[in-house]
Design a protein around this motif. Structure first.
Motif, PDB file in Angstrom:
ATOM      1  N   GLN A 113       0.829  -1.209   0.000  1.00 29.51           N
ATOM      2  CA  GLN A 113       0.000   0.000   0.000  1.00 29.51           C
ATOM      3  C   GLN A 113       0.864   1.261   0.000  1.00 29.51           C
ATOM      4  O   GLN A 113       0.516   2.260  -0.629  1.00 29.51           O
ATOM      5  N   GLN A 116       2.113   1.526  -3.541  1.00 27.31           N
ATOM      6  CA  GLN A 116       1.020   1.997  -4.404  1.00 27.31           C
ATOM      7  C   GLN A 116       0.868   3.507  -4.327  1.00 27.31           C
ATOM      8  O   GLN A 116       0.646   4.185  -5.342  1.00 27.31           O
ATOM      9  N   THR A 129      -0.907  -2.959  -7.447  1.00 24.05           N
ATOM     10  CA  THR A 129      -2.337  -3.068  -7.155  1.00 24.05           C
ATOM     11  C   THR A 129      -2.816  -4.510  -7.254  1.00 24.05           C
ATOM     12  O   THR A 129      -3.614  -4.984  -6.433  1.00 24.05           O
ATOM     13  N   TYR A 130      -2.317  -5.239  -8.243  1.00 24.40           N
ATOM     14  CA  TYR A 130      -2.671  -6.648  -8.416  1.00 24.40           C
ATOM     15  C   TYR A 130      -2.247  -7.469  -7.198  1.00 24.40           C
ATOM     16  O   TYR A 130      -3.003  -8.311  -6.701  1.00 24.40           O
ATOM     17  N   ILE A 132      -1.755  -6.350  -4.181  1.00 28.03           N
ATOM     18  CA  ILE A 132      -2.619  -5.970  -3.055  1.00 28.03           C
ATOM     19  C   ILE A 132      -3.927  -6.763  -3.111  1.00 28.03           C
ATOM     20  O   ILE A 132      -4.400  -7.287  -2.094  1.00 28.03           O
ATOM     21  N   ALA A 133      -4.508  -6.859  -4.297  1.00 23.62           N
ATOM     22  CA  ALA A 133      -5.768  -7.590  -4.464  1.00 23.62           C
ATOM     23  C   ALA A 133      -5.589  -9.057  -4.103  1.00 23.62           C
ATOM     24  O   ALA A 133      -6.465  -9.670  -3.469  1.00 23.62           O
ATOM     25  N   GLU A 148      -9.779  -3.206  -5.566  1.00 22.54           N
ATOM     26  CA  GLU A 148      -8.415  -2.989  -6.063  1.00 22.54           C
ATOM     27  C   GLU A 148      -8.319  -3.371  -7.538  1.00 22.54           C
ATOM     28  O   GLU A 148      -7.706  -2.654  -8.335  1.00 22.54           O
ATOM     29  N   LYS A 151      -9.234  -0.877 -10.144  1.00 21.17           N
ATOM     30  CA  LYS A 151      -8.293   0.219 -10.415  1.00 21.17           C
ATOM     31  C   LYS A 151      -7.365  -0.091 -11.589  1.00 21.17           C
ATOM     32  O   LYS A 151      -6.737   0.818 -12.140  1.00 21.17           O
TER      33      LYS A 151
END
Length: 204
Positions: A113, A116, A129-130, A132-133, A148, A151
Motif C-alpha cells: 500500500q 502503491q 495493485t494486483y 494488493i488484491a 483494487e 483500479k
C-alpha cells in the motif's frame, strides 16, 4: 533606427548605451552562466544520487535473497532514506514478497500500500495493485480485493485481472461468476495455462 553621420557618433552612442545598460548585460550574463553551471551541477548530483541508490538497492535485494524477512530492518532503512527514487518502491515490493512467503500478510500489505501510494511508474502501478488484491483475497477481504482490481485499467493486465476475479468468486462461492471470469480471461493476450484446468474443475 537612428542614422549616424560619422563613426565618432556611433562610438559615442555605443558608450552612452553601455553606460545605461552595461550593468544589466553583465548581470544577465552572470545569471545565465550561473544557471547553466547550476543546472549541470544539479544533473551531475542527480546522476550520482541515482547511481548510489542503484548500488544500495542491489545490496538490499541480495540481503533479502539471503536472509528473507530477517533483512527487513535493513530494507526498511533503505526505503526510508531513498523515498525520492523509484528504487524505494522496488525495495518495498521485494520486502513484501519475502513477507508473503513468510506468511506475514499484514506486513506485506502495508508495504504494498505504501508502494502503491508512492510509485510514479505507470508500469509498476498495476503490478502493485494486483498484488494488493491477491493478498486481500487471501485474507478473505472479497470486497477490498475486487475494489483494487477495478483500479487496473491497463489492457496488458486484462487476463490476469479476470483470472483473479474468478479466483475471488470461487472464494465467495459464486461459481457462475467464476466461470464467466475465467472464460473472459482465456480471451486475453496474457491468459495463463492454468485457466483450462480451472474451467474443467468448475464443469465437474
Amino acid at each position: 533606427m537612428e542614422l549616424y553621420d560619422s563613426e565618432e557618433q556611433q562610438v559615442e552612442a555605443i558608450k552612452d548605451w553601455w553606460q545605461e545598460n552595461g550593468k544589466a548585460v553583465v548581470l544577465g550574463v552572470v545569471v545565465g552562466l550561473g544557471g547553466l553551471f547550476g543546472w549541470r551541477f544539479y544533473q551531475d548530483s542527480a546522476i550520482q544520487a541515482q547511481e548510489a541508490a542503484s548500488e544500495q538497492y542491489t545490496s538490499v535485494v541480495e540481503a533479502i535473497a539471503a536472509q528473507g524477512v530477517e533483512a527487513g530492518a535493513e530494507v526498511q532503512s533503505f526505503i526510508d532514506t531513498s523515498k525520492a527514487t523509484e528504487y524505494s518502491v522496488l525495495a518495498a515490493l521485494q520486502l513484501a514478497k519475502a513477507q508473503v512467503e513468510a506468511g506475514e500478510l499484514d506486513q506485506a500489505l502495508t508495504q504494498l500500500q505504501w508502494a502503491q501510494a508512492n510509485t510514479k511508474d505507470a508500469a509498476v502501478s498495476p503490478l502493485v495493485t494486483y498484488r494488493i488484491a491477491r493478498i486481500m483475497a487471501e485474507q478473505e477481504n472479497i470486497d477490498g480485493a475486487r475494489a483494487e482490481l477495478d483500479k487496473i485499467t491497463d489492457e496488458a493486465w486484462a487476463g490476469r485481472v479476470a483470472e483473479l476475479r474468478g479466483d475471488i468468486a470461487i472464494k465467495a462461492g459464486e461459481r457462475d461468476v467464476a466461470y464467466s471470469a475465467y472464460t473472459e480471461a482465456q480471451q486475453a493476450q496474457d491468459a495463463s495455462q492454468a485457466l483450462q484446468i480451472k474451467l474443467d474443475d468448475l464443469a465437474k
